[in-house]
Motif scaffolding. Sequence first.
Motif, PDB file in Angstrom:
ATOM      1  N   GLN A 246       0.794  -1.209   0.000  1.00  0.00           N
ATOM      2  CA  GLN A 246       0.000   0.000   0.000  1.00  0.00           C
ATOM      3  C   GLN A 246       0.839   1.276   0.000  1.00  0.00           C
ATOM      4  O   GLN A 246       0.447   2.252  -0.609  1.00  0.00           O
ATOM      5  CB  GLN A 246      -0.914   0.029   1.219  1.00  0.00           C
ATOM      6  CG  GLN A 246      -1.941  -1.076   1.201  1.00  0.00           C
ATOM      7  CD  GLN A 246      -2.844  -1.012   2.411  1.00  0.00           C
ATOM      8  OE1 GLN A 246      -2.809  -0.076   3.189  1.00  0.00           O
ATOM      9  NE2 GLN A 246      -3.660  -2.023   2.594  1.00  0.00           N
ATOM     10  N   TRP A 247       1.940   1.300   0.688  1.00  0.00           N
ATOM     11  CA  TRP A 247       2.709   2.529   0.905  1.00  0.00           C
ATOM     12  C   TRP A 247       4.114   2.378   0.339  1.00  0.00           C
ATOM     13  O   TRP A 247       4.786   1.372   0.578  1.00  0.00           O
ATOM     14  CB  TRP A 247       2.806   2.836   2.396  1.00  0.00           C
ATOM     15  CG  TRP A 247       1.480   3.075   3.031  1.00  0.00           C
ATOM     16  CD1 TRP A 247       0.672   2.122   3.600  1.00  0.00           C
ATOM     17  CD2 TRP A 247       0.800   4.312   3.158  1.00  0.00           C
ATOM     18  NE1 TRP A 247      -0.465   2.716   4.065  1.00  0.00           N
ATOM     19  CE2 TRP A 247      -0.419   4.066   3.814  1.00  0.00           C
ATOM     20  CE3 TRP A 247       1.109   5.624   2.774  1.00  0.00           C
ATOM     21  CZ2 TRP A 247      -1.325   5.072   4.099  1.00  0.00           C
ATOM     22  CZ3 TRP A 247       0.195   6.625   3.073  1.00  0.00           C
ATOM     23  CH2 TRP A 247      -1.001   6.349   3.719  1.00  0.00           C
ATOM     24  N   GLU A 248       4.568   3.397  -0.392  1.00  0.00           N
ATOM     25  CA  GLU A 248       5.948   3.423  -0.887  1.00  0.00           C
ATOM     26  C   GLU A 248       6.329   4.864  -1.192  1.00  0.00           C
ATOM     27  O   GLU A 248       5.487   5.754  -1.239  1.00  0.00           O
ATOM     28  CB  GLU A 248       6.117   2.543  -2.119  1.00  0.00           C
ATOM     29  CG  GLU A 248       5.316   2.985  -3.321  1.00  0.00           C
ATOM     30  CD  GLU A 248       5.431   1.997  -4.468  1.00  0.00           C
ATOM     31  OE1 GLU A 248       6.554   1.573  -4.776  1.00  0.00           O
ATOM     32  OE2 GLU A 248       4.391   1.654  -5.046  1.00  0.00           O
ATOM     33  N   TRP A 249       7.608   5.078  -1.421  1.00  0.00           N
ATOM     34  CA  TRP A 249       8.131   6.401  -1.748  1.00  0.00           C
ATOM     35  C   TRP A 249       8.502   6.480  -3.218  1.00  0.00           C
ATOM     36  O   TRP A 249       9.126   5.569  -3.736  1.00  0.00           O
ATOM     37  CB  TRP A 249       9.378   6.706  -0.901  1.00  0.00           C
ATOM     38  CG  TRP A 249       9.060   6.836   0.554  1.00  0.00           C
ATOM     39  CD1 TRP A 249       9.194   5.868   1.504  1.00  0.00           C
ATOM     40  CD2 TRP A 249       8.558   7.991   1.226  1.00  0.00           C
ATOM     41  NE1 TRP A 249       8.802   6.346   2.721  1.00  0.00           N
ATOM     42  CE2 TRP A 249       8.406   7.664   2.576  1.00  0.00           C
ATOM     43  CE3 TRP A 249       8.217   9.285   0.805  1.00  0.00           C
ATOM     44  CZ2 TRP A 249       7.930   8.565   3.521  1.00  0.00           C
ATOM     45  CZ3 TRP A 249       7.751  10.186   1.748  1.00  0.00           C
ATOM     46  CH2 TRP A 249       7.611   9.833   3.080  1.00  0.00           C
ATOM     47  N   ARG A 250       8.122   7.562  -3.874  1.00  0.00           N
ATOM     48  CA  ARG A 250       8.592   7.855  -5.229  1.00  0.00           C
ATOM     49  C   ARG A 250       9.792   8.786  -5.037  1.00  0.00           C
ATOM     50  O   ARG A 250       9.645   9.908  -4.567  1.00  0.00           O
ATOM     51  CB  ARG A 250       7.529   8.549  -6.063  1.00  0.00           C
ATOM     52  CG  ARG A 250       8.056   8.896  -7.472  1.00  0.00           C
ATOM     53  CD  ARG A 250       7.084   9.752  -8.264  1.00  0.00           C
ATOM     54  NE  ARG A 250       5.750   9.158  -8.335  1.00  0.00           N
ATOM     55  CZ  ARG A 250       4.620   9.861  -8.211  1.00  0.00           C
ATOM     56  NH1 ARG A 250       4.629  11.148  -8.001  1.00  0.00           N
ATOM     57  NH2 ARG A 250       3.460   9.246  -8.305  1.00  0.00           N
ATOM     58  N   LEU A 251      10.967   8.301  -5.379  1.00  0.00           N
ATOM     59  CA  LEU A 251      12.212   9.051  -5.188  1.00  0.00           C
ATOM     60  C   LEU A 251      12.573   9.777  -6.473  1.00  0.00           C
ATOM     61  O   LEU A 251      12.394   9.245  -7.566  1.00  0.00           O
ATOM     62  CB  LEU A 251      13.327   8.090  -4.774  1.00  0.00           C
ATOM     63  CG  LEU A 251      13.008   7.222  -3.544  1.00  0.00           C
ATOM     64  CD1 LEU A 251      14.120   6.219  -3.299  1.00  0.00           C
ATOM     65  CD2 LEU A 251      12.766   8.075  -2.312  1.00  0.00           C
ATOM     66  N   ALA A 252      13.081  11.013  -6.328  1.00  0.00           N
ATOM     67  CA  ALA A 252      13.392  11.818  -7.508  1.00  0.00           C
ATOM     68  C   ALA A 252      14.688  12.598  -7.314  1.00  0.00           C
ATOM     69  O   ALA A 252      15.108  12.873  -6.187  1.00  0.00           O
ATOM     70  CB  ALA A 252      12.249  12.790  -7.798  1.00  0.00           C
ATOM     71  N   ASP A 253      15.301  12.943  -8.456  1.00  0.00           N
ATOM     72  CA  ASP A 253      16.434  13.860  -8.478  1.00  0.00           C
ATOM     73  C   ASP A 253      15.981  15.084  -9.278  1.00  0.00           C
ATOM     74  O   ASP A 253      14.814  15.143  -9.690  1.00  0.00           O
ATOM     75  CB  ASP A 253      17.691  13.184  -9.041  1.00  0.00           C
ATOM     76  CG  ASP A 253      17.562  12.757 -10.489  1.00  0.00           C
ATOM     77  OD1 ASP A 253      16.652  13.222 -11.203  1.00  0.00           O
ATOM     78  OD2 ASP A 253      18.395  11.945 -10.927  1.00  0.00           O
TER      79      ASP A 253
END
Length: 69
Positions: free
Chosen positions: A6-13
């Motif tokens: 259900q929960w996760e992080w979208r990581l970005a630069d």
Amino acid sequence: MALRPQWEWRLADPAGPVQRPVSPVFANRYDAEQWLGEHWRALAGQGVTSAQLLNEGAAVGPAVALRAA
């Protein structure tokens, strides 16, 4: 019965979402936030500049800026 992620992080630069590193998937928001709290320095060291919490693919709140002090 299988646990549905259900929960996760979208990581970005600065260029946008990154393929690596990736966020684990969590069963609850608390565990997701705890993981980011424990790993943000390492992520920032790998060039990640922001993290957006997702719940079943939908953004939850504003993105968190990651800046090593």
